[in-house]
Scaffold this motif. Structure first.
Motif, short mmCIF file in Angstrom:
data_model
loop_
_atom_site.label_atom_id
_atom_site.label_comp_id
_atom_site.label_asym_id
_atom_site.label_seq_id
_atom_site.Cartn_x
_atom_site.Cartn_y
_atom_site.Cartn_z
N LEU A 217 12.56 -4.74 6.12
CA LEU A 217 12.41 -5.51 4.88
C LEU A 217 13.55 -5.24 3.89
CD1 LEU A 217 8.56 -5.17 4.32
CD2 LEU A 217 9.79 -7.31 4.72
N LEU A 218 13.97 -3.99 3.82
CA LEU A 218 15.00 -3.63 2.84
C LEU A 218 16.40 -3.72 3.41
CD1 LEU A 218 13.18 -0.57 1.21
CD2 LEU A 218 13.40 -2.88 0.28
N GLY A 219 16.52 -3.77 4.72
CA GLY A 219 17.82 -4.02 5.34
C GLY A 219 18.60 -2.77 5.70
N SER A 220 18.17 -1.57 5.24
CA SER A 220 18.90 -0.36 5.62
C SER A 220 17.97 0.85 5.56
CB SER A 220 20.11 -0.14 4.70
OG SER A 220 19.69 -0.04 3.38
N ALA A 221 18.47 1.94 6.15
CA ALA A 221 17.59 3.10 6.37
C ALA A 221 17.38 3.94 5.11
CB ALA A 221 18.16 3.98 7.47
N ASP A 222 18.43 4.12 4.31
CA ASP A 222 18.30 5.04 3.16
C ASP A 222 17.20 4.64 2.19
OD1 ASP A 222 20.09 6.78 4.15
OD2 ASP A 222 21.78 6.10 2.92
N PRO A 223 17.25 3.40 1.70
CA PRO A 223 16.16 3.04 0.78
C PRO A 223 14.81 3.00 1.50
CG PRO A 223 17.54 1.13 1.23
CD PRO A 223 18.23 2.30 1.82
N ALA A 224 14.88 2.78 2.83
CA ALA A 224 13.61 2.72 3.58
C ALA A 224 12.90 4.06 3.59
CB ALA A 224 13.89 2.26 5.01
N GLU A 225 13.66 5.15 3.63
CA GLU A 225 13.02 6.48 3.61
C GLU A 225 12.25 6.68 2.32
OE1 GLU A 225 15.67 9.72 4.37
OE2 GLU A 225 16.38 8.84 6.23
N ASP A 226 12.91 6.37 1.21
CA ASP A 226 12.22 6.51 -0.08
C ASP A 226 11.02 5.59 -0.15
OD1 ASP A 226 14.17 8.29 -0.77
OD2 ASP A 226 15.39 6.80 -1.85
N ALA A 227 11.23 4.36 0.35
CA ALA A 227 10.15 3.39 0.30
C ALA A 227 8.96 3.86 1.12
CB ALA A 227 10.64 2.04 0.80
N THR A 228 9.23 4.45 2.28
CA THR A 228 8.14 4.91 3.14
C THR A 228 7.33 5.99 2.44
OG1 THR A 228 9.57 4.48 5.01
CG2 THR A 228 7.61 5.77 5.45
N GLN A 229 8.03 6.92 1.80
CA GLN A 229 7.31 7.97 1.07
C GLN A 229 6.45 7.36 -0.04
OE1 GLN A 229 6.85 11.26 1.34
NE2 GLN A 229 7.97 11.28 3.26
N GLU A 230 7.04 6.41 -0.73
CA GLU A 230 6.31 5.78 -1.84
C GLU A 230 5.10 5.01 -1.31
OE1 GLU A 230 6.64 6.21 -5.01
OE2 GLU A 230 5.11 4.73 -5.53
N VAL A 231 5.29 4.35 -0.18
CA VAL A 231 4.17 3.58 0.40
C VAL A 231 3.03 4.52 0.76
CG1 VAL A 231 3.47 2.29 2.47
CG2 VAL A 231 5.54 1.64 1.24
N PHE A 232 3.35 5.64 1.39
CA PHE A 232 2.28 6.58 1.74
C PHE A 232 1.68 7.23 0.50
CE2 PHE A 232 3.92 6.33 6.09
CZ PHE A 232 2.72 6.28 6.79
N MET A 233 2.49 7.41 -0.50
CA MET A 233 1.97 7.97 -1.75
C MET A 233 0.94 7.02 -2.35
SD MET A 233 2.94 10.78 -3.33
CE MET A 233 4.66 11.14 -3.50
N ALA B 119 -0.67 4.73 -0.72
CA ALA B 119 -1.80 4.64 0.19
C ALA B 119 -2.74 5.82 -0.02
CB ALA B 119 -1.29 4.64 1.64
N TYR B 120 -2.14 7.01 -0.26
CA TYR B 120 -2.97 8.21 -0.47
C TYR B 120 -3.82 8.05 -1.72
CZ TYR B 120 -4.21 13.07 -1.26
OH TYR B 120 -4.91 14.23 -1.46
N LYS B 121 -3.19 7.50 -2.77
CA LYS B 121 -3.91 7.36 -4.03
C LYS B 121 -5.09 6.39 -3.91
CE LYS B 121 -0.07 8.45 -7.09
NZ LYS B 121 1.01 7.86 -7.89
N SER B 122 -4.90 5.35 -3.09
CA SER B 122 -5.96 4.35 -2.97
C SER B 122 -6.72 4.48 -1.65
CB SER B 122 -5.38 2.94 -3.12
OG SER B 122 -4.32 2.76 -2.20
N PHE B 123 -6.55 5.63 -1.01
CA PHE B 123 -7.20 5.83 0.30
C PHE B 123 -8.73 5.77 0.19
CE2 PHE B 123 -7.98 8.64 4.15
CZ PHE B 123 -7.61 7.67 5.05
N GLY B 124 -9.22 6.13 -0.96
CA GLY B 124 -10.67 6.10 -1.16
C GLY B 124 -11.22 4.68 -1.08
N ARG B 125 -10.38 3.71 -1.37
CA ARG B 125 -10.85 2.32 -1.35
C ARG B 125 -10.60 1.64 0.00
NH1 ARG B 125 -8.27 2.64 -6.35
NH2 ARG B 125 -6.46 1.49 -5.63
N TYR B 126 -10.00 2.36 0.91
CA TYR B 126 -9.70 1.77 2.23
C TYR B 126 -10.98 1.60 3.04
CZ TYR B 126 -8.37 1.74 7.14
OH TYR B 126 -8.28 1.42 8.48
N LYS B 127 -11.17 0.38 3.55
CA LYS B 127 -12.36 0.07 4.36
C LYS B 127 -11.98 0.22 5.84
CE LYS B 127 -15.09 -1.60 1.01
NZ LYS B 127 -14.33 -1.08 -0.13
N THR B 128 -12.77 1.01 6.54
CA THR B 128 -12.40 1.32 7.92
C THR B 128 -12.55 0.11 8.85
OG1 THR B 128 -14.63 2.20 8.17
CG2 THR B 128 -12.87 3.79 7.85
#
Lengths: 174, 545
Positions: A25-41, A43-52
Motif C-alpha cells: 500500500l505504501l510502496g516501500s519497506a521503510d514506512p511499512a515497518e513503522d506502519a506495521t507497528q502502528e497497525v498492531f498498536m 489493533a492492541y488498543k481495540s482488541f477488546g472489541r474484536y469479534k472472533t
C-alpha cells in the motif's frame, strides 16, 4: 493476561502479512515497518472489541488499509488522492489483452512487484486492495471514499500502466 | 448491446458488474470467442497480480511488540505519584516542621554547651528552609504531573472537539485551583571562577552561589547561601547568610542570621539583625559591626570590636573583646583579653582552670560580676571505665539492642537465617558494608547541596544511622547463633554481650567496632537486596544459610 498472550501469538503469526500489505500500500519497506507497528498498536488498543466470528486477518487488514490510506493522504496533503473519475476514464487506452497477460505471466514476481511499487498511489492502492486483499469494489469504494465505477477505472488504469511498464522493460531487455 | 468497453470487461472479469449491466456483458461474452478469451486473460491477470503481491518475505524478522502505555495506567500512575508526593509533603511538614523542629527548639532552650547550640541552630535553619523549599518544589512537581495528564488526555481525544475542549477547561481549572506559585523562589549561580552580583543588581529570591570566588556587591532580598573558597558580601541581605569557605567577609547589612564556617570569617562594619553563629580559625566582628542578637564564635582566635546587643559566647584559644556587649559574655578559652574600650552589660563567665588567663585592661566596664568557672566535665579527660555511669549506660544499650533485635527477628524471621559462611563471605560482607558506610553519607551530602534534596539527604542519613545501629545487632545475632544454636533470645543476648564487651575494649575496641559494623552492615544490605529480589519474584524470605 490471557488477552496479552493471545495478542502476542496473533502478532507473531500475522506480522509478515500485515507488513506485506503495508509495503504494497505504501510502496516501500521503510514506512511499512513503522506502519506495521502502528497497525498492531491500534489493533492492541481495540482488541477488546474484536469479534472472533470475523477472521483476524480481515479485521487487522481493515485497520492496515485505513491507516495506510490515511498515511498516503497525509503524504499527499490532499484527501482527494484518487483523482477524478472522468479524467481517468478519458485516459483509458485500448490494449491487446493477450499481449498484456503474456507480459505479466512471463515476468517474475519480483519485477512485477517492483513495477507495482512504482505505480502512483492512486493506482497502487486500489490494485492492492482488490487483488491482494480481495476486497470487493464496494468495499474499496467505501474505504477510498470514491464511487464504485471510479474504482473500476482506477484498476483498469493501474493494469494498463503496469502493462506499459512491463512492455518497456521487455523492449529494453531485447 | 454495443461492444463492451474495456472498463466493462475489466469489471466483469473482476465480478464487479451487477444487474442489467452484468447480464448484458455476459451475453456479449458468451457470444464472442474474442471476449471470452479476453475475460479469461483478465481473470488470469488478476490472479497473477494477487499471487505476486501476496508473496511474503522469507525470514522477515518480527520485532518485539511493545505494548502501548494505557491512558488509564498513565492516569493512575499520575494520581498515585501525586498522592505520594502530597503524603511525603504532609509527613515532612508534620514530622520535621512540627515535631522535630519543636522538639529541637525545646531542647535548645534548656542548657546545652553552646557548640551544640550552633549545631542545632544550623540544623533548625536547614530544616525550616528545606521544608519551605520542598513545599514550593512539590507544588511545581504536582502542577507538572497534572499538566502532563491533561496533555495526554488532550492528545488522546484530539479528534473529538468536545473532548479537547473539556480537557483544556479541566487542565485550566486544575492549574488555577492549585496554590499560588512558590514564594520561596530560588536563584542558583554557579561557576568555577568568580561569580559576581553587581552592586546595581537586586536579587528578589533566595540566592545560592557556588564558586571559587563569590563577590556579592548587590542586594539579596531573600537568604544567601554561599559555598566557595573566597566570599565577599558587601551588599545588603534581607534574610539569612549561610556561608562556607576558606575566607568569608561580610560588610553589608544582614536582616537575619549569619552562620557558617571558614578559615577566616570576618564581619567588618556589618549590621546583623539576628544572631551570629560562626566557626573558623580566625573569626571576628571588626570595625563598627553591630549585631542585634546573640553572637556565638568558635575559633582559634576570636576578636570582637563592634557592638553586640545580647550575649556573646566565645570558644577559642584566644578571645579578645574591645567592643560593647549588651548582656553576658561567656568564654571557653585559654586566654580572655578585655581591652580598653570593652564594655559588658551583664556578667562575664570565664571557663578556665587558671584565673591568670584573664587580662582586663583599665577602663573596661563590666556591669555584672566576673565569674571563673571550671571547664565542663565533658571537656575534661576522664577514665570512662572508672565511672558507674559507663556500666549503667552499657546495660541500657544492651537492653535496648536486645529489644530492638528481638522485634527485628520477629518481624523479619528471614533474618534469623543470616550467617557468615566463611572467610570469603566475610570479606564480601565487609566490603559491601564498607561501601555502604562510605557511599551513603557522600551521596547524601551531594544531594543535600542541591538544597531541594535536603529532606532526602536527611532521610538517607536517618536510614544510614539506623543501618549502623542494626548492623551490630545483626552481627551479634550471627555470633550468638554460633554459640547457642536453637535458642533465639539466648543467642541474641550472648551475641550482644560479646559485641558490647569487644567494642569497649581499651585500644582495640574502636577497631573491632568498625570491623563488626561494616560486616554487619554488609550482611544487612545483602539480606535486604535478597528480600526485595524475592518479593519481586513472589518468593519467600531470603535465606543466607
Amino acid at each position: 493476561m490471557a488477552k496479552n498472550a493471545a495478542f502476542e501469538i496473533l502478532y507473531r503469526e500475522y506480522y509478515a502479512r500485515v507488513f506485506g500489505l503495508c509495503r504494497r500500500l505504501l510502496g516501500s519497506a521503510d514506512p511499512a515497518e513503522d506502519a506495521t507497528q502502528e497497525v498492531f498498536m491500534r489493533a492492541y488498543k481495540s482488541f477488546g472489541r474484536y469479534k472472533t466470528e470475523q477472521p483476524f486477518w480481515q479485521w487487522i487488514a481493515s485497520i492496515a488499509n485505513n491507516y495506510c490510506i490515511d498515511v498516503l493522504r497525509q503524504r499527499s496533503r490532499s484527501p482527494h488522492i484518487f483523482g477524478d473519475e472522468e479524467e481517468e476514464l478519458s485516459e483509458l487506452q485500448a490494449q491487446d489483452g493477450s499481449v498484456i497477460n503474456e507480459l505479466i505471466v512471463r515476468e517474475d514476481a519480483g519485477a512485477l512487484n517492483a513495477a507495482i511499487a512504482k505505480l502512483p498511489d492512486k493506482y497502487r492502492v486500489p490494485l492492492v486492495l482488490a487483488y491482494l486483499n480481495q476486497n470487493s469494489y464496494d468495499e474499496i469504494a467505501a474505504q477510498l471514499d470514491i464511487s464504485r465505477n471510479h474504482v473500476g477505472v482506477l484498476l483498469l488504469r493501474a493494469k494498463q500502466r503496469l502493462r506499459s511498464a512491463l512492455a518497456a522493460d521487455k523492449e529494453a531487455e531485447a | 448491446m454495443s461492444r463492451p468497453s474495456p472498463l466493462e470487461l475489466s469489471m466483469y472479469a473482476d465480478g464487479a458488474l451487477t444487474g442489467a449491466d452484468a447480464e448484458a456483458v455476459a451475453a456479449e461474452v458468451a457470444a464472442s470467442e474474442m471476449y471470452r478469451s479476453e475475460v479469461a486473460l483478465l481473470k488470469d491477470e488478476s490472479r497473477q497480480l494477487g499471487t505476486a503481491m501476496g508473496m511474503e518475505i522469507e525470514g522477515l524478522p518480527v520485532p518485539a511488540f511493545s505494548r502501548p502505555a494505557s491512558l488509564r495506567g498513565f492516569a493512575m500512575a499520575n494520581v498515585v505519584t501525586g498522592l505520594v508526593i502530597w503524603l511525603a509533603q504532609f509527613l515532612w511538614k508534620t514530622l520535621f516542621g512540627e515535631v522535630i523542629v519543636e522538639a529541637t527548639t525545646w531542647l535548645t532552650s534548656v542548657y546545652l554547651p553552646d557548640i551544640y547550640a550552633v549545631a542545632s541552630g544550623s540544623v533548625l535553619y536547614l530544616i525550616e528552609e528545606g521544608t519551605a523549599m520542598l513545599d514550593a518544589y512539590l507544588v511545581i512537581i504536582v502542577l507538572t504531573v497534572l499538566a502532563v495528564t491533561a496533555l495526554a488526555l488532550l492528545f488522546k481525544y484530539r479528534q473529538s472537539r468536545s473532548g479537547a475542549s473539556f480537557c483544556a477547561i479541566a487542565a485550566l481549572l486544575a492549574v488555577t485551583a492549585l496554590p499560588a506559585p512558590p514564594t520561596h523562589a530560588l536563584e542558583v549561580r554557579r561557576g568555577e571562577g568568580v561569580v559576581t552580583v553587581a552592586a546595581a543588581e537586586t536579587i528578589d529570591d533566595t540566592l545560592v552561589v557556588a564558586a571559587e570566588t563569590a563577590v556579592i556587591d548587590g542586594d539579596v532580598t531573600g537568604d544567601l547561601v554561599v559555598v566557595g573558597r573566597s566570599i565577599d558580601v558587601s551588599g545588603d541581605v534581607g534574610g539569612n547568610i549561610v556561608a562556607f569557605a576558606e575566607s568569608v567577609k561580610i560588610r553589608g547589612s544582614v536582616g537575619g542570621t549569619v552562620m557558617g564556617a571558614a578559615s577566616a570569617y570576618n564581619l567588618t562594619d556589618a549590621t546583623v539583625g539576628g544572631d551570629v553563629w560562626v566557626a573558623g580559625e580566625k573569626v571576628g566582628a571588626a570595625g563598627s559591626t553591630q549585631v542585634d542578637g546573640n553572637v556565638t564564635f568558635a575559633g582559634n582566635s576570636v576578636t570582637i570590636e563592634g557592638g553586640v546587643d545580647k550575649d556573646l559566647y566565645a570558644f577559642g584559644e584566644s578571645v579578645e573583646l574591645s567592643g560593647s556587649l549588651g548582656e553576658d559574655l561567656e568564654a571557653f578559652a585559654n586566654r580572655l583579653r578585655l581591652l580598653g574600650d570593652a564594655s559588658v552589660g551583664g556578667d562575664v563567665r570565664f571557663r578556665t582552670g587558671n584565673k591568670d588567663n584573664l587580662f582586663r585592661a583599665e577602663g573596661v566596664e563590666i556591669a555584672g560580676a566576673v565569674e571563673f568557672l571550671d571547664m565542663p566535665e565533658e571537656m575534661q579527660p576522664a577514665n570512662k571505665y572508672a565511672t558507674i555511669e559507663f556500666y549503667l549506660w552499657q546495660i541500657a544499650r544492651l537492653i535496648a539492642a536486645f529489644l530492638v533485635g528481638w522485634a527485628l527477628l520477629t518481624l523479619l524471621p528471614g533474618m534469623r537465617n543470616i550467617s557468615l559462611a566463611g572467610g570469603v563471605e566475610g570479606l564480601k560482607s565487609a566490603g559491601i558494608g564498607f561501601l555502604a558506610v562510605l557511599a551513603v553519607p557522600i551521596a547524601a551530602v551531594l544531594v543535600a547541596i542541591t538544597i531541594i534534596g535536603l529532606p532526602f539527604a536527611l532521610i538517607a542519613f536517618g536510614i544510614w544511622l539506623l543501618g549502623l545501629y542494626l548492623s551490630q545487632i545483626v552481627i551479634a545475632r550471627v555470633i550468638g547463633s554460633s554459640l547457642v544454636a536453637d535458642n533465639l533470645p539466648l543467642s541474641l543476648l550472648a551475641g550482644l554481650v560479646i559485641v558490647l564487651v569487644a567494642v569497649n575494649l581499651p585500644f582495640l575496641g574502636e577497631v573491632i567496632d568498625f570491623i563488626l559494623t561494616i560486616v554487619g552492615l554488609g550482611l544487612l544490605v545483602q539480606y535486604l537486596f535478597r528480600l526485595i529480589a524475592n518479593r519481586g519474584d513472589g518468593g519467600a524470605s531470603p535465606s543466607f544459610a
